[in-house]
Design a protein around this motif. Structure first.
Motif, PDB file in Angstrom:
ATOM      1  N   SER A  49       0.805  -1.224   0.000  1.00  0.00           N
ATOM      2  CA  SER A  49       0.000   0.000   0.000  1.00  0.00           C
ATOM      3  C   SER A  49       0.835   1.269   0.000  1.00  0.00           C
ATOM      4  O   SER A  49       0.384   2.304  -0.494  1.00  0.00           O
ATOM      5  CB  SER A  49      -0.925   0.007   1.224  1.00  0.00           C
ATOM      6  OG  SER A  49      -0.155  -0.052   2.417  1.00  0.00           O
ATOM      7  N   THR A 103      -4.588   5.383  -6.390  1.00  0.00           N
ATOM      8  CA  THR A 103      -5.681   5.710  -5.458  1.00  0.00           C
ATOM      9  C   THR A 103      -6.049   7.186  -5.564  1.00  0.00           C
ATOM     10  O   THR A 103      -7.225   7.551  -5.620  1.00  0.00           O
ATOM     11  CB  THR A 103      -5.284   5.368  -4.018  1.00  0.00           C
ATOM     12  OG1 THR A 103      -4.907   3.992  -3.942  1.00  0.00           O
ATOM     13  CG2 THR A 103      -6.438   5.623  -3.055  1.00  0.00           C
ATOM     14  N   TYR A 152      -9.611   3.701  -1.293  1.00  0.00           N
ATOM     15  CA  TYR A 152      -8.515   2.734  -1.296  1.00  0.00           C
ATOM     16  C   TYR A 152      -9.008   1.349  -0.884  1.00  0.00           C
ATOM     17  O   TYR A 152      -8.640   0.329  -1.498  1.00  0.00           O
ATOM     18  CB  TYR A 152      -7.384   3.185  -0.360  1.00  0.00           C
ATOM     19  CG  TYR A 152      -6.323   2.120  -0.201  1.00  0.00           C
ATOM     20  CD1 TYR A 152      -5.383   1.881  -1.211  1.00  0.00           C
ATOM     21  CD2 TYR A 152      -6.282   1.308   0.942  1.00  0.00           C
ATOM     22  CE1 TYR A 152      -4.439   0.879  -1.079  1.00  0.00           C
ATOM     23  CE2 TYR A 152      -5.335   0.314   1.078  1.00  0.00           C
ATOM     24  CZ  TYR A 152      -4.418   0.101   0.066  1.00  0.00           C
ATOM     25  OH  TYR A 152      -3.482  -0.896   0.196  1.00  0.00           O
TER      26      TYR A 152
END
Length: 548
Positions: free
Chosen positions: A29, A38, A105
């Motif tokens: 991430s 994102t 996200y």
């Protein structure tokens, strides 16, 4: 009916969905690619919500609709976003204004899961339910949610056997496609050149991380080694790793390895075996193959900090001198040659004989650079070898030898410089004169005064004579001043033009010496009647009077 702008924005959002599925599946991430995709999705939704409050997508087996407008179509099973949702029973997804970036996200992360490969019992619907999104709602057909190994095939089979209502719904969707405007097959989620570059950078970073870990492991093994076989194996391993990283132009990693080894070879508190082995590894790395790989980096297009190259070469063994000389002749970039020359100065201090062999190179610029290196090292032992090089056929090489003589001095230098005054090329004669002046010995002064006193000196070109008087002015003693004064006052009936030139040059020399005692003499000849003499006498007076 939605406008074209809305339709285009929805299609762009779906394209970003597909792109995010690939990227979030590959990277953690905190990876920049994940952050960027994102942000891009969230920005696109923000832009869309400035037009309307919600975005509702109706899901078919191979199609996605926005308010009856087809915005996505795919007939395949791989990377089919419609089928991905449809097989888990999702029939509609609605995104509402107020959607946060965090929820964005989380949603993208859910659709990036590979449910067939992640050994998960969950599905899209379950994960959506667990997140309990406030601004993402969905409609599910419970009939299609199954839990069997042949999930995809059973889902499609059950779809075909659904109730008349569902069949009607599907037919309605199909009728809309047939009767509505034709939709070309869309190229969804095609990666741009920048996307590919970003991916390449990430792969490169991943490789660098793994290389770094390998190097750490090697050093740990090295410090824990005890037997001769262990050390011998590691010697080969280190050489192989350095060769590998240089082949990938990872000069930072290669330099880091050499700096650690260079530290260990002299470190206190470790075994003699480790110190000896570290030295041996540096010797094995100092090969022509490694130096050639370094040359590829130096002449390549990558921006490399000079300090990294310098640190790398400083750690090499003296056996790297010969390969570096060969490399010096192959490098195309002048800056790269300069770096190698500077490093040869450092290595050459440890073994000057290896450098001397470079004086026999067939390429003039290599020979000149080696002479420069010897000059910077400053060892007078080099003079004996340089005396032979003075016979080189290239003027640039001879001038470099003469400069070396001026800086190194030593036996035989004065005579060699004196001989150079007879060279037919005035460039060589002028260079020899300059170095005689730099040496500053009385013997050097005598050589120059004798040349000026020779009978044929007056027949020389004016600029050549001026050079002699300029150099002799470096000796500011009484002898030289009186010598110049005699020439300034000398008059002759024959050869007056050449004599005026000599007198002008002598005045020029007195001006450079700056002795105020000779101002009355110069003033006597200020209006001699010869333009050249008057000009140089006047300038000499001005120079002496304004000298602090």
């Amino acid at each position: 009916m939605p406008g074209n702008e809305e339709i285009n924005q929805v299609r762009e959002i779906i394209r970003l969905f597909l792109k995010s599925k690939k990227i979030l599946k590959m990277y953690p991430s905190n990876n920049p690619l994940c952050v960027n995709i994102t942000d891009a999705c969230f920005a696109k939704f923000t832009e869309f919500f400035s037009l309307t409050e919600k975005l509702s997508l109706k899901i078919g087996q191979n199609h996605i609709f926005y308010d009856s407008e087809p915005v996505y179509s795919s007939t395949g099973k791989e990377d089919n976003l419609a089928l991905f949702f449809f097989k888990d029973g999702l029939r509609e997804i609605t995104f509402r204004r107020g959607l946060s970036r965090e929820d964005m996200y989380d949603f993208l992360k859910i659709i990036s899961f590979d449910f067939s490969g992640d050994s998960m019992d969950d599905d899209v619907v379950t994960l959506l339910w667990e997140k309990d999104f406030q601004n993402i709602q969905y409609v599910v057909d419970e009939i299609t949610i199954v839990d069997e190994e042949d999930y995809d095939s059973r889902a499609v089979a059950e779809i075909e056997d659904k109730s008349a209502d569902e069949v009607s719904l599907l037919r309605a969707y199909e009728d809309t496609l047939k009767n509505g405007p034709s939709v070309k097959e869309l190229e969804i989620a095609s990666l741009t050149d920048k996307d590919l570059q970003d991916l390449a950078i990430e792969f490169e970073r991943d490789t660098l991380d793994k290389t770094g870990k390998l190097v750490e492991i090697l050093f740990e093994m090295f410090l824990l080694s005890e037997t001769e076989d262990d050390f011998n194996d590691l010697t080969g391993f280190f050489a192989g790793v350095v060769e590998y990283v240089l082949g990938r132009e990872e000069i930072d990693t290669a330099t880091g390895i050499l700096l650690k080894l260079n530290y260990l070879k002299d470190a206190k508190g470790i075994s003699d075996e480790i110190r000896y082995c570290a030295k041996k590894i540096l010797v094995n790395i100092s090969t022509e193959k490694i130096i050639n790989l370094l040359g590829n980096i130096l002449d390549g297009g990558s921006k490399i900090k000079d300090k990294k190259i310098e640190d790398f070469i400083k750690c090499l063994d003296i056996q790297a001198i010969k390969p570096l000389i060969l490399l010096l002749g192959e490098l195309k970039k002048i800056h790269s040659r300069k770096l190698v020359v500077e490093m040869l100065v450092i290595l050459g201090k440890k073994n000057m004989i290896s450098l001397i062999e470079g004086l026999n190179d067939s390429r003039w610029f290599v020979v000149r650079n080696i002479i420069y290196v010897l000059r910077k090292i400053g060892d007078r032992k080099a003079v004996d070898y340089l005396l032979k090089t003075l016979k080189h056929g290239d003027t640039r090489v001879k001038k470099e030898v003469i400069r070396a003589f001026g800086e190194l001095g030593g036996t035989g230098v004065l005579q060699s410089l004196s001989n150079c005054l007879d060279d037919p090329d005035f460039q060589i004669e002028s260079a020899a004169l300059t170095e005689l002046g730099n040496i500053g010995f009385d013997d050097a002064k005598r050589i120059i005064l004798k040349r000026i006193s020779d009978g044929d000196f007056g027949s020389r070109a004016f600029e050549e004579k001026k050079k002699y008087f300029e150099v002799i002015s470096k000796w500011k003693d009484k002898e030289v001043c009186e010598f110049m004064a005699d020439i300034v006052g000398k008059k002759t009936f024959f050869g007056r033009t050449r004599n005026y030139e000599n007198r002008a040059c002598a005045a020029y020399s007195l001006g450079l010496i700056g002795n105020r005692e000779y101002l009355p003499l110069l003033n006597n000849y200020r209006n001699e009647g010869n333009r050249l003499l008057n000009e140089y006498v006047t300038e000499a007076i001005r120079q002496i009077e304004h000298e602090k």
